[in-house]
Design a protein around this motif. Structure first.
Motif, PDB file in Angstrom:
ATOM      1  N   GLU A 254       0.840  -1.187   0.000  1.00  0.00           N
ATOM      2  CA  GLU A 254       0.000   0.000   0.000  1.00  0.00           C
ATOM      3  C   GLU A 254       0.884   1.248   0.000  1.00  0.00           C
ATOM      4  OE1 GLU A 254      -3.101  -0.021   2.879  1.00  0.00           O
ATOM      5  OE2 GLU A 254      -3.533  -2.148   2.624  1.00  0.00           O
ATOM      6  N   GLY A 255       0.487   2.260  -0.767  1.00  0.00           N
ATOM      7  CA  GLY A 255       1.204   3.529  -0.759  1.00  0.00           C
ATOM      8  C   GLY A 255       2.447   3.579  -1.616  1.00  0.00           C
ATOM      9  N   LEU A 256       2.667   2.573  -2.486  1.00  0.00           N
ATOM     10  CA  LEU A 256       3.844   2.581  -3.358  1.00  0.00           C
ATOM     11  C   LEU A 256       3.505   3.266  -4.680  1.00  0.00           C
ATOM     12  CD1 LEU A 256       6.810   1.474  -3.582  1.00  0.00           C
ATOM     13  CD2 LEU A 256       5.826  -0.463  -4.834  1.00  0.00           C
ATOM     14  N   ILE A 257       4.474   4.015  -5.211  1.00  0.00           N
ATOM     15  CA  ILE A 257       4.308   4.670  -6.510  1.00  0.00           C
ATOM     16  C   ILE A 257       5.191   3.973  -7.522  1.00  0.00           C
ATOM     17  CG2 ILE A 257       4.755   6.811  -7.794  1.00  0.00           C
ATOM     18  CD1 ILE A 257       4.035   8.318  -5.206  1.00  0.00           C
ATOM     19  N   VAL A 258       4.647   3.684  -8.696  1.00  0.00           N
ATOM     20  CA  VAL A 258       5.448   3.113  -9.771  1.00  0.00           C
ATOM     21  C   VAL A 258       5.613   4.184 -10.849  1.00  0.00           C
ATOM     22  CG1 VAL A 258       3.471   2.085 -10.991  1.00  0.00           C
ATOM     23  CG2 VAL A 258       5.749   1.175 -11.367  1.00  0.00           C
ATOM     24  N   VAL A 259       6.864   4.405 -11.260  1.00  0.00           N
ATOM     25  CA  VAL A 259       7.179   5.346 -12.336  1.00  0.00           C
ATOM     26  C   VAL A 259       7.480   4.510 -13.570  1.00  0.00           C
ATOM     27  CG1 VAL A 259       8.618   7.283 -13.059  1.00  0.00           C
ATOM     28  CG2 VAL A 259       8.167   6.907 -10.628  1.00  0.00           C
ATOM     29  N   ALA A 260       6.762   4.754 -14.667  1.00  0.00           N
ATOM     30  CA  ALA A 260       6.794   3.786 -15.763  1.00  0.00           C
ATOM     31  C   ALA A 260       6.679   4.445 -17.126  1.00  0.00           C
ATOM     32  CB  ALA A 260       5.643   2.790 -15.579  1.00  0.00           C
ATOM     33  N   ILE A 262       4.814   3.545 -20.930  1.00  0.00           N
ATOM     34  CA  ILE A 262       3.501   2.963 -21.191  1.00  0.00           C
ATOM     35  C   ILE A 262       3.545   1.441 -21.258  1.00  0.00           C
ATOM     36  CG2 ILE A 262       2.582   4.996 -22.346  1.00  0.00           C
ATOM     37  CD1 ILE A 262       3.109   3.554 -25.017  1.00  0.00           C
ATOM     38  N   ALA A 263       4.747   0.850 -21.092  1.00  0.00           N
ATOM     39  CA  ALA A 263       4.851  -0.610 -21.034  1.00  0.00           C
ATOM     40  C   ALA A 263       4.147  -1.160 -19.792  1.00  0.00           C
ATOM     41  CB  ALA A 263       6.321  -1.036 -21.007  1.00  0.00           C
ATOM     42  N   PHE A 264       3.819  -0.285 -18.843  1.00  0.00           N
ATOM     43  CA  PHE A 264       3.229  -0.733 -17.582  1.00  0.00           C
ATOM     44  C   PHE A 264       1.744  -0.429 -17.533  1.00  0.00           C
ATOM     45  CE2 PHE A 264       1.751   0.155 -13.278  1.00  0.00           C
ATOM     46  CZ  PHE A 264       2.118  -1.010 -12.628  1.00  0.00           C
ATOM     47  N   GLY A 265       0.984  -1.384 -16.986  1.00  0.00           N
ATOM     48  CA  GLY A 265      -0.358  -1.040 -16.545  1.00  0.00           C
ATOM     49  C   GLY A 265      -1.506  -1.751 -17.198  1.00  0.00           C
ATOM     50  N   MET A 266      -1.344  -2.277 -18.427  1.00  0.00           N
ATOM     51  CA  MET A 266      -2.462  -2.918 -19.070  1.00  0.00           C
ATOM     52  C   MET A 266      -2.953  -4.099 -18.219  1.00  0.00           C
ATOM     53  SD  MET A 266      -2.741  -4.793 -22.764  1.00  0.00           S
ATOM     54  CE  MET A 266      -1.717  -3.602 -23.582  1.00  0.00           C
ATOM     55  N   GLY A 267      -4.208  -4.072 -17.854  1.00  0.00           N
ATOM     56  CA  GLY A 267      -4.766  -5.168 -17.077  1.00  0.00           C
ATOM     57  C   GLY A 267      -4.548  -5.057 -15.588  1.00  0.00           C
ATOM     58  N   ILE A 268      -3.880  -3.976 -15.125  1.00  0.00           N
ATOM     59  CA  ILE A 268      -3.667  -3.814 -13.689  1.00  0.00           C
ATOM     60  C   ILE A 268      -5.026  -3.710 -12.990  1.00  0.00           C
ATOM     61  CG2 ILE A 268      -2.940  -2.124 -11.951  1.00  0.00           C
ATOM     62  CD1 ILE A 268      -0.667  -3.775 -12.857  1.00  0.00           C
ATOM     63  N   ASP A 269      -5.224  -4.534 -11.976  1.00  0.00           N
ATOM     64  CA  ASP A 269      -6.520  -4.591 -11.294  1.00  0.00           C
ATOM     65  C   ASP A 269      -6.390  -4.104  -9.852  1.00  0.00           C
ATOM     66  OD1 ASP A 269      -9.207  -5.096 -11.014  1.00  0.00           O
ATOM     67  OD2 ASP A 269      -8.916  -7.166 -10.374  1.00  0.00           O
ATOM     68  N   LYS A 270      -5.608  -3.069  -9.650  1.00  0.00           N
ATOM     69  CA  LYS A 270      -5.427  -2.510  -8.299  1.00  0.00           C
ATOM     70  C   LYS A 270      -6.473  -1.411  -8.105  1.00  0.00           C
ATOM     71  CE  LYS A 270      -1.837  -0.392  -5.360  1.00  0.00           C
ATOM     72  NZ  LYS A 270      -1.871  -1.326  -4.233  1.00  0.00           N
ATOM     73  N   PRO A 271      -7.398  -1.580  -7.172  1.00  0.00           N
ATOM     74  CA  PRO A 271      -8.531  -0.655  -7.094  1.00  0.00           C
ATOM     75  C   PRO A 271      -8.223   0.683  -6.445  1.00  0.00           C
ATOM     76  CG  PRO A 271      -8.730  -2.343  -5.405  1.00  0.00           C
ATOM     77  CD  PRO A 271      -7.542  -2.717  -6.241  1.00  0.00           C
ATOM     78  N   ASP A 272      -7.157   0.750  -5.613  1.00  0.00           N
ATOM     79  CA  ASP A 272      -6.941   1.948  -4.800  1.00  0.00           C
ATOM     80  C   ASP A 272      -5.815   2.836  -5.315  1.00  0.00           C
ATOM     81  OD1 ASP A 272      -4.954   0.136  -4.232  1.00  0.00           O
ATOM     82  OD2 ASP A 272      -4.917   0.508  -2.078  1.00  0.00           O
ATOM     83  N   VAL A 273      -5.601   2.871  -6.631  1.00  0.00           N
ATOM     84  CA  VAL A 273      -4.644   3.818  -7.215  1.00  0.00           C
ATOM     85  C   VAL A 273      -5.297   5.197  -7.160  1.00  0.00           C
ATOM     86  CG1 VAL A 273      -3.397   4.504  -9.300  1.00  0.00           C
ATOM     87  CG2 VAL A 273      -3.653   2.079  -8.739  1.00  0.00           C
TER      88      VAL A 273
END
Length: 579
Positions: A254-260, A262-273
Motif C-alpha cells: 500500500e502507498g507505493l508509486i510506480v514510475v513507468a 507505457i509498457a506498464f499497466g495494461m490489465g492492472i486490477d489494483k482498485p486503490d490507485v
C-alpha cells in the motif's frame, strides 16, 4: 450477460473498473464448459487467478512462467472440466498443441480481453491478436465476447472486422469516470511539480507516474526516493526479474508509486490507485484514457494530473515525422496527436471533450481544472503574426531554420552568442516581442504548433510555416489563445483523495478502519496476494461503519460473498471486537 449465456457474440465497451470482467465470468460459470480468456499480459494472470480463487471460482492459466508439471496439471483440469476459467496469452493460441488441447475439452466461451490490441491504429497494437479470427473458424459454435475500455467508432469497426465478429451485438457503456478529476498544468520543473502534487494531495497513496523515456523513468523514480517517497521504476529495459518484482510490489504494497513508460499497466486490477500522473504528453487520447483509467477503480475520488509544455509538442511532432510506416500511417498518428493537443489546449470542460472523442455527449462536469478554475482567453493574433513573421524572414531572407528557443530570443531582443553569431539582431523583427514574457512566448509557439499554424521538421525540431500560417499572416485570420498563468492554480475544490476514506467516515470509525487495514495487510502478506484480493477498501469502510456483531450481519455487507465469509468471517469479527 444474458446475450452471451444464450450463445451470442458480443463487443463490450466499458470504462476501466466498470465491470467488464463480469460480462464473461458470469456466463462462463452459467454455460457448460470452461471459459477461455485471451489476456495480453502473462505477468498479471497469476493475480487474476488469485482473485478469482479467493471468490471460490475455479480458475487457471497456461503461460511460459510455469514449470512443465504445473502446466500438465492445469491441462488435465481443463480436459476433466474442473475449471471455470482458463487464461491464455494470444501467442499461445497460435500453437498447434494449444488448439489440440482445447479440442479435447468443453469450451463455454472465448473472451478476448483488451480487444483494442487488434487495431493497428490503436495505442497497444499486438500482432498476435490479428490471428484470433481463427477462433470462429475452428470453433464456430462457441460464443465470443471481445472487451475493451478504449475504442473510437473506427477502432470498434476494426475490432469487428479483424476478429470476424460481424454478427456480434455491441454493448457500449458510458466512458465517463466522474470520480476522476482531470487536470493539466503548464510544465516548468516537472519533477518538483510532481513532488509538490504528491505531498499536498496524495501523501502515502498509491499512484502511477508515466514518462516517455526509460531514462526519465529512472531519474524520476530516484528523485522521489531521494525525497522520501516510496517509488520503483518500470520499463522494458529492466531485466524480467526486476520488472516482475516491482510490479508485484506495486500490487501488494500500500502507498507505493510506480514510475513507468507505457509498457506498464495494461490489465492492472489494483482498485486503490489514487492518482495517475503524466510528466510527458501521451501520443493519443486512447492512450491517455486507458492510462488515467487505472486511477480510482474503487469509485473513490482520484486525480488524473499532467504537466504539458512546448517541448512535448515539438518532441511528439518530431517522433511522428521520423516514424516508420507510410504517409497514411503518419497521418493517422498526426490525427491522434491533434486530438490530444486539443484536449490540452481546450478552454472548455476537459471531460466533455474527452467523452466527445469517443462519441458520447456530455455536460460541464464541475470536476476538472477548466471547470473549477476557468482559463482566460485572449486575442493572440498579433503575437502569432510576430512569431510567424520571424519564421518567415529566417527562411526567405537567410535560408535558415531554427527551433522555438531561437525564435523567442529574437523576439525578446536577446543578444546572446547564438543570435549574434547568425546576425539575427539585424532582423527587422528583432526585439519586437518585449511586451510578453519568455513563458508567454513559449505558450504562443506551443499553441500555434497545437493548432497546426506551425510545423516541426528535422532532427533538431526546426519550425516551419504551414498553409494555416498564411491565413494568419495575410488573410486576417484571428487567433484566440489560452492565457499562460503565472503559476498553475490548484482547483478550489481539488480532491484530496488519499484522505477521502477518512473524510467519508465518522471520526469514531476511522480507528476501526485502520485496524481492519492492518489485519488485511498481514493476511495478504501471509497468503502472498495483493491486499485487494482479501477485501477492497470500500468493504472495510462499510464494516467499520456498520460494526456487525455476527456472521449474518457481516455477510450482508457488499463485497463479502459466501466464500470470503467462511474464510475470513471469524477473523474480521475478532478484529472488530478488539477495536
Amino acid at each position: 450477460m444474458d446475450h452471451v449465456v444464450a450463445g451470442g457474440d458480443a463487443l463490450v465497451l466499458m470504462p476501466t473498473g466498470g465491470g467488464k470482467s463480469l460480462c464473461y465470468q458470469v456466463p462462463a460459470l452459467v454455460r457448460p464448459g470452461v471459459g477461455v480468456v485471451v489476456s495480453p499480459l502473462i505477468a498479471l494472470m497469476q493475480n487474476q487467478v488469485d482473485a478469482l480463487s479467493a471468490l471460490g471460482v475455479r480458475a487457471g492459466f497456461l503461460n511460459s512462467t510455469q514449470y512443465p508439471d504445473e502446466r500438465r496439471m492445469v491441462e488435465q483440469q481443463f480436459i476433466a472440466g474442473e475449471l471455470d476459467l482458463l487464461y491464455l496469452a494470444p501467442e499461445r493460441l497460435r500453437l498447434d498443441s494449444t488448439a489440440a488441447l482445447l479440442d479435447r475439452g468443453k469450451i463455454a466461451l472465448f473472451a478476448i480481453d483488451e480487444a483494442h490490441c487488434v487495431s493497428q491504429w490503436g495505442h497497444d497494437f499486438r500482432p498476435d491478436y490479428l490471428e484470433l479470427s481463427m477462433l470462429h473458424e475452428r470453433w464456430p459454435d462457441v460464443p465470443r465476447i471481445a472487451l475493451t475500455a478504449t475504442a473510437t467508432e473506427k477502432t470498434r469497426d476494426e475490432i469487428i472486422q479483424r476478429l470476424d465478429l460481424g454478427a456480434a451485438r455491441r454493448f457500449v457503456a458510458s466512458f465517463d469516470r466522474p470520480n476522476i478529476q482531470y487536470r493539466i498544468e503548464p510544465k516548468n520543473s516537472p519533477q518538483r511539480q510532481l513532488l509538490d502534487f504528491i505531498r499536498t494531495e496524495h501523501a502515502g497513496a498509491a499512484g502511477i507516474v508515466y514518462c516517455l523515456s526509460r531514462n526519465s523513468v529512472e531519474r524520476t523514480a530516484a528523485f522521489l526516493v531521494e525525497n522520501g517517497i516510496a517509488a520503483v521504476p518500470y520499463h522494458a529495459g529492466l531485466d524480467n526479474r526486476t520488472r516482475a518484482e516491482n510490479q508485484s510490489r506495486f500490487l501488494r504494497e500500500e502507498g507505493l508509486i510506480v514510475v513507468a513508460t507505457i509498457a506498464f499497466g495494461m490489465g492492472i486490477d489494483k482498485p486503490d490507485v489514487r492518482f495517475v500522473a503524466h510528466l510527458d504528453l501521451p501520443k493519443s487520447i486512447e492512450g491517455y484514457y486507458q492510462e488515467t483509467g487505472r486511477a480510482g477503480r474503487d469509485g473513490m475520488p482520484s486525480t488524473a494530473w499532467m504537466v504539458y509544455g512546448l517541448n512535448d509538442v515539438v518532441q511528439q511532432r518530431k517522433m511522428i515525422e521520423s516514424s516508420e510506416g507510410d504517409a497514411a500511417h503518419r497521418r493517422q498518428l498526426q490525427l491522434h496527436l491533434d486530438a490530444m493537443l486539443a484536449l490540452c489546449e481546450t478552454v472548455s470542460c476537459r471531460r466533455t471533450r474527452l467523452l466527445g472523442y469517443f462519441g458520447e455527449p456530455g455536460q460541464s462536469c464541475g470536476n476538472c481544472d477548466t471547470c473549477l478554475t476557468p482559463p482566460e482567453t485572449w486575442d493572440g493574433t498579433v503575437p502569432a503574426q510576430k512569431v510567424l513573421s520571424t519564421v518567415l524572414r529566417l527562411d526567405r531572407e537567410r535560408g535558415q531554420r531554427f527551433g522555438a528557443g531561437q525564435i523567442i530570443d529574437i523576439l525578446l531582443g536577446k543578444k546572446n552568442p547564438k543570435v549574434l553569431q547568425h546576425d539575427h539582431h539585424e532582423l527587422t523583427v528583432f526585439g519586437i516581442g518585449t511586451d510578453l514574457r519568455d513563458t508567454e512566448w513559449r505558450g504562443v509557439v506551443r499553441q500555434l504548433l497545437a493548432a497546426g499554424m506551425l510545423a516541426v521538421h528535422g532532427e533538431y525540431g526546426v519550425l516551419t510555416l504551414t498553409e494555416a500560417s498564411s491565413e494568419v499572416l495575410f488573410d486576417g485570420r484571428a487567433v484566440s489563445m489560452r492565457r499562460e498563468p503565472e503559476r498553475a492554480a490548484k482547483p478550489a475544490r481539488a480532491a484530496r483523495a488519499s484522505k477521502a476514506a477518512a473524510a467519508e467516515m465518522a471520526a469514531s470509525d476511522v480507528p476501526v478502519f485502520d485496524k481492519l487495514r492492518e489485519w488485511r495487510a498481514a493476511t495478504a502478506k501471509e497468503q502472498g496476494v495483493p491486499a485487494y484480493v482479501v477485501f477492497h477498501d470500500a468493504t472495510l469502510r462499510e464494516i467499520a461503519a456498520s460494526k456487525p456483531s455476527g456472521l449474518a450481519g457481516l455477510g450482508a455487507i457488499n463485497g463479502i460473498g459466501e466464500n470470503k465469509l467462511n474464510k475470513y468471517g471469524e477473523q474480521v469479527l475478532e478484529v472488530l471486537a478488539d477495536a
